[in-house]
Design a protein around this motif. Structure first.
Motif, PDB file in Angstrom:
ATOM      1  N   LEU A  12       0.772  -1.205   0.095  1.00  0.00           N
ATOM      2  CA  LEU A  12      -0.045   0.047  -0.075  1.00  0.00           C
ATOM      3  C   LEU A  12       0.821   1.201   0.035  1.00  0.00           C
ATOM      4  N   VAL A  13       2.081   1.175   0.591  1.00  0.00           N
ATOM      5  CA  VAL A  13       2.962   2.315   0.788  1.00  0.00           C
ATOM      6  C   VAL A  13       3.404   2.606  -0.606  1.00  0.00           C
ATOM      7  N   ILE A  14       3.956   1.687  -1.189  1.00  0.00           N
ATOM      8  CA  ILE A  14       4.540   1.979  -2.810  1.00  0.00           C
ATOM      9  C   ILE A  14       3.647   2.807  -3.656  1.00  0.00           C
ATOM     10  N   PRO A  15       2.532   2.365  -3.966  1.00  0.00           N
ATOM     11  CA  PRO A  15       1.726   3.519  -4.941  1.00  0.00           C
ATOM     12  C   PRO A  15       1.550   4.974  -4.498  1.00  0.00           C
ATOM     13  N   GLN A  16       1.476   5.008  -3.055  1.00  0.00           N
ATOM     14  CA  GLN A  16       1.138   6.160  -2.073  1.00  0.00           C
ATOM     15  C   GLN A  16       2.491   6.971  -2.360  1.00  0.00           C
ATOM     16  N   PHE A  17       3.744   6.190  -2.483  1.00  0.00           N
ATOM     17  CA  PHE A  17       4.975   7.092  -2.381  1.00  0.00           C
ATOM     18  C   PHE A  17       5.008   7.625  -3.946  1.00  0.00           C
ATOM     19  N   VAL A  18       4.569   6.933  -4.960  1.00  0.00           N
ATOM     20  CA  VAL A  18       4.673   7.361  -6.291  1.00  0.00           C
ATOM     21  C   VAL A  18       3.729   8.505  -6.371  1.00  0.00           C
ATOM     22  N   LEU A  19       2.635   8.400  -5.801  1.00  0.00           N
ATOM     23  CA  LEU A  19       1.693   9.568  -6.078  1.00  0.00           C
ATOM     24  C   LEU A  19       2.069  10.835  -5.361  1.00  0.00           C
ATOM     25  N   THR A  20       2.795  10.514  -4.052  1.00  0.00           N
ATOM     26  CA  THR A  20       3.237  11.565  -3.542  1.00  0.00           C
ATOM     27  C   THR A  20       4.403  12.394  -4.189  1.00  0.00           C
ATOM     28  N   ILE A  21       5.063  11.825  -4.940  1.00  0.00           N
ATOM     29  CA  ILE A  21       6.026  12.624  -5.840  1.00  0.00           C
ATOM     30  C   ILE A  21       5.373  13.276  -6.838  1.00  0.00           C
TER      31      ILE A  21
ATOM     32  N   ALA B  32       6.697  20.627 -19.356  1.00  0.00           N
ATOM     33  CA  ALA B  32       7.571  19.582 -18.477  1.00  0.00           C
ATOM     34  C   ALA B  32       7.043  19.135 -17.369  1.00  0.00           C
ATOM     35  N   ILE B  33       6.450  20.070 -16.299  1.00  0.00           N
ATOM     36  CA  ILE B  33       5.943  19.938 -14.979  1.00  0.00           C
ATOM     37  C   ILE B  33       4.697  18.903 -15.436  1.00  0.00           C
ATOM     38  N   GLY B  34       3.654  19.331 -16.446  1.00  0.00           N
ATOM     39  CA  GLY B  34       2.619  18.729 -16.555  1.00  0.00           C
ATOM     40  C   GLY B  34       2.883  17.044 -16.915  1.00  0.00           C
ATOM     41  N   VAL B  35       3.749  16.992 -17.859  1.00  0.00           N
ATOM     42  CA  VAL B  35       3.993  15.604 -18.409  1.00  0.00           C
ATOM     43  C   VAL B  35       4.596  14.517 -17.089  1.00  0.00           C
ATOM     44  N   THR B  36       5.498  15.262 -16.526  1.00  0.00           N
ATOM     45  CA  THR B  36       5.783  14.698 -15.511  1.00  0.00           C
ATOM     46  C   THR B  36       4.798  14.105 -14.169  1.00  0.00           C
ATOM     47  N   VAL B  37       4.087  14.962 -13.975  1.00  0.00           N
ATOM     48  CA  VAL B  37       2.859  14.872 -13.084  1.00  0.00           C
ATOM     49  C   VAL B  37       1.943  13.832 -13.705  1.00  0.00           C
ATOM     50  N   LEU B  38       1.831  13.814 -14.871  1.00  0.00           N
ATOM     51  CA  LEU B  38       0.793  12.800 -15.590  1.00  0.00           C
ATOM     52  C   LEU B  38       1.575  11.443 -15.460  1.00  0.00           C
ATOM     53  N   ALA B  39       2.927  11.396 -15.741  1.00  0.00           N
ATOM     54  CA  ALA B  39       3.505  10.244 -15.851  1.00  0.00           C
ATOM     55  C   ALA B  39       3.674   9.350 -14.564  1.00  0.00           C
ATOM     56  N   PHE B  40       3.850  10.251 -13.598  1.00  0.00           N
ATOM     57  CA  PHE B  40       3.702   9.771 -12.067  1.00  0.00           C
ATOM     58  C   PHE B  40       2.293   9.237 -11.713  1.00  0.00           C
ATOM     59  N   ALA B  41       1.316  10.127 -12.073  1.00  0.00           N
ATOM     60  CA  ALA B  41      -0.011   9.526 -11.831  1.00  0.00           C
ATOM     61  C   ALA B  41      -0.528   8.210 -12.470  1.00  0.00           C
TER      62      ALA B  41
ATOM     63  N   LEU C  82       1.658   5.715 -13.635  1.00  0.00           N
ATOM     64  CA  LEU C  82       2.452   4.950 -12.879  1.00  0.00           C
ATOM     65  C   LEU C  82       1.752   4.649 -11.551  1.00  0.00           C
ATOM     66  N   GLY C  83       1.438   5.558 -10.961  1.00  0.00           N
ATOM     67  CA  GLY C  83       0.960   5.327  -9.416  1.00  0.00           C
ATOM     68  C   GLY C  83      -0.240   4.801  -9.440  1.00  0.00           C
ATOM     69  N   ASN C  84      -1.296   5.042 -10.160  1.00  0.00           N
ATOM     70  CA  ASN C  84      -2.655   4.403 -10.282  1.00  0.00           C
ATOM     71  C   ASN C  84      -2.342   3.052 -10.567  1.00  0.00           C
ATOM     72  N   ALA C  85      -1.462   2.527 -11.627  1.00  0.00           N
ATOM     73  CA  ALA C  85      -1.254   1.176 -12.144  1.00  0.00           C
ATOM     74  C   ALA C  85      -0.714   0.532 -10.920  1.00  0.00           C
ATOM     75  N   ILE C  86       0.251   0.868 -10.322  1.00  0.00           N
ATOM     76  CA  ILE C  86       0.786   0.109  -8.969  1.00  0.00           C
ATOM     77  C   ILE C  86      -0.338  -0.162  -7.820  1.00  0.00           C
ATOM     78  N   GLU C  87      -1.087   1.071  -7.743  1.00  0.00           N
ATOM     79  CA  GLU C  87      -2.140   0.861  -6.681  1.00  0.00           C
ATOM     80  C   GLU C  87      -3.122  -0.167  -7.172  1.00  0.00           C
ATOM     81  N   GLU C  88      -3.748   0.051  -8.428  1.00  0.00           N
ATOM     82  CA  GLU C  88      -4.640  -1.096  -8.817  1.00  0.00           C
ATOM     83  C   GLU C  88      -4.062  -2.776  -8.597  1.00  0.00           C
ATOM     84  N   ARG C  89      -2.762  -2.768  -9.005  1.00  0.00           N
ATOM     85  CA  ARG C  89      -1.988  -4.012  -8.703  1.00  0.00           C
ATOM     86  C   ARG C  89      -2.128  -4.609  -7.104  1.00  0.00           C
ATOM     87  N   SER C  90      -1.566  -3.328  -6.428  1.00  0.00           N
ATOM     88  CA  SER C  90      -1.821  -3.904  -4.855  1.00  0.00           C
ATOM     89  C   SER C  90      -3.099  -4.065  -4.239  1.00  0.00           C
TER      90      SER C  90
END
Length: 565
Positions: free
Chosen positions: A193-202, A253-262, A264-272
């Motif tokens: 549960l922590v891993i996807p939260q960490f990615v989304l926190t970034i 660059a900010i928008g694309v970076t935030v989107l990329a982390f979102a 990845l984080g959502n996919a990891i959260e679905e997985r967990s």
């Protein structure tokens, strides 16, 4: 049925996010070699337009904007990742300690969390940043200070649930200390549960870093994407065409970076958290035809319940049921028996379309009154459940609302599928209670005022409320003593005859079910190993497991007295 696509939509989006982050990471690590110029060196005339030498032109001093953009990835990603690490560590520690310790520790920590969450994030970061002064340390401290609380609250709720699990209580009863329980049981459950939260926190931290840098609270000696926007605003870039190559690139660059982390984080959260994963949609093959048409197993046409070559899997490789096929005719009682984990409850859940989110039907069909459950839309499933097919769950006490009378809950079951007045619904409720052997005086009773057998009768009445064609009883006598178990099964037997129900009973108790069943289906390791009449299964079983199951079942035998001569 065939699965549409080889990858889910979230997996494809996660791959796109990972590729974007990989490119950004390469730019950040190799910035000194990728950047064509030193970002602090004047290499062009002020406000120079993009050219072959300077792809993004220059700022008002003559700095190459492309070099500043590439080096800015270093600062933005560094602040975002470090701040997210600090926030994750603090939030995890607070959440785990509060959830496991409870009591005063929990109250104090959660009141602190409440205070932090009640304050608006951006104004709070600005106030703290102004008092602490500009710089990277300030940004990291401020961002982590406002992001840890949400994670702490969520993890605390998870730990509270884990703490009360039976296996944790058993560990504590055997003398296991807090550190042992936390290390061996709580931590493995919390980490996914922590891993996807960490990615989304970034993602959030990068946005906050850009906001603080834009307000002048970043490190003035190193250009981040936020500071590039701040300099463009303060140096009148919007009065010229320079904003096109000075403002848009770092903003994108900010928008694309935030989107990329979102992504990845959502996919990891679905997985967990499999409960977040939407079930894959299936489409019928053309040769299946319409429901109830060609393709129905021979001899099963017109049966209310037909399970045809059903295969259910959990996750990637976990098998719940494989190639299960049988049917239940009107007025027939089929007992589904087998050891724990054999797939009985999986088959029962598939018949009513209530498989857990991690499970999916990969092949086969479940036909209820001629319609395939797996191909129904959610609205169609809701209309079918409780109407054409009904479920009697294992735990009656858990299935009933403890703060409402049984009469009001039965009224609700009737009115969900019928357009009738309250008085008509109450008349139906009283009739149902009478059918299951409960008097009208119980209509205003609460679940805790009834015995286990009575509660089970209430659940049966609720299942019969709208006269279904198919009734699924999943371990209907779980937790009852032997006498109540026999009574409940005898009631089900009487009701299926009276209402001509297609009744499927999932049970462990072979000696009891064989007294009332027409046929018995035996499952082992997700497979249907044998099905036949009671006489065939108990008298001449063909499969070795069925033979072992019959021989292992305890039965009362007549006492034979020998006369000693």
């Amino acid at each position: 049925m065939t699965i549409i696509g080889t990858k889910t939509r979230s997996q494809r989006l996660a791959l796109a996010g990972a590729v974007i982050l990989g490119i950004l990471l390469v730019c950040a690590i190799f910035a000194p070699w990728l950047a064509p110029f030193d970002p602090g060196e004047r290499v062009a005339r002020p406000f120079a337009a993009p050219s072959g030498d300077h792809w993004l032109g220059a700022d008002d001093v003559g700095h190459d904007l492309l070099s500043m953009l590439i080096h800015g990835a270093r600062v933005s990603l560094f602040v975002g990742v470090v701040a997210a690490i600090v926030a994750t560590v603090i939030g995890t520690l607070v959440g785990v300690v509060a959830g496991y310790a409870r009591g005063v520790v929990d109250s104090v920590l959660m009141r602190i969390v409440d205070v932090v969450l009640s304050l608006p994030v951006l104004p709070l970061t600005i106030v703290i940043g102004v008092f602490a002064g500009p710089g990277l340390r300030t940004q990291i401290m401020v961002i982590s200070a406002v992001l840890w609380a949400g994670m702490a609250r969520e993890l605390r709720a998870q730990v509270l649930t884990l703490r009360e699990r039976d296996h944790i209580q058993a560990e504590r009863a055997m003398g296991a200390g807090p550190m042992y329980v936390l290390r061996r049981h709580i931590a493995p459950a919390v980490v996914p549960l922590v891993i996807p939260q960490f990615v989304l926190t970034i993602k959030t931290a990068i946005l906050l870093e850009a906001s603080l840098a834009f307000l002048g609270l970043g490190d003035i000696t190193s250009a981040s994407w936020g500071s590039m926007l701040s300099m463009a605003h303060s140096r009148n870039a919007f009065l010229t065409d320079a904003w096109l190559w000075w403002v848009l690139p770092p903003g994108l660059a900010i928008g694309v970076t935030v989107l990329a982390f979102a992504l990845l984080g959502n996919a990891i959260e679905e997985r967990s958290r499999p409960v977040l994963v939407r079930r894959r949609k299936f489409r019928r093959r053309a040769d299946h035809g319409t429901a109830g048409a060609a393709g129905t197993p021979s001899g099963d046409a017109g049966h209310p319940l037909v399970i045809d070559d059903l295969t259910v899997v959990y996750g990637e490789n976990g098998r719940g049921a494989a190639n299960v096929s049988f049917s239940v005719a009107p007025g027939e009682l089929v007992g589904l028996v087998g050891e724990s984990g054999s797939g009985k409850s999986t088959v029962a859940a598939a018949t009513v379309g209530l498989l857990p989110a991690a499970a999916q039907i990969t092949s086969g069909r479940v036909l209820v009154s001629g319609r395939d459950v797996a191909g129904m839309e959610p609205a169609e499933l809701r209309g079918m459940r409780g109407n054409r097919i009904a479920l009697i769950p294992q735990e009656a006490l858990s299935a009933l609302n403890p703060v409402r009378t049984i009469g009001s809950q039965l009224d609700e079951a009737v009115r969900v599928h019928r357009s009738c007045s309250r008085n008509d619904a109450r008349e139906r409720t009283l009739d149902l209670l009478n059918q299951v052997g409960l008097g009208a005086d119980r209509v205003d009773a609460y679940p805790h005022q009834l015995s286990g057998g009575m509660r089970q009768r209430v659940v049966i009445a609720m299942a019969l409320a709208n006269e279904p064609d198919v009734l699924i009883a999943d371990e209907p006598t779980s937790g009852l003593d032997v006498l109540r178990e026999v009574e409940v099964l005898a009631l089900l037997d009487d009701l299926r005859v009276r209402h001509s129900l297609a009744l499927l009973v999932v049970t462990h108790n072979l000696p009891v079910i064989e007294r009332i069943a027409d046929r018995i289906a035996v499952m082992k390791d997700g497979a249907l190993v044998e099905i036949g009449t009671v006489a065939q299964i108990t008298g001449a079983p063909e499969h070795p497991y069925t033979r072992h199951l019959v021989e292992s079942a305890p039965r009362l035998r007549p006492l034979v007295q020998e006369v000693v001569q």
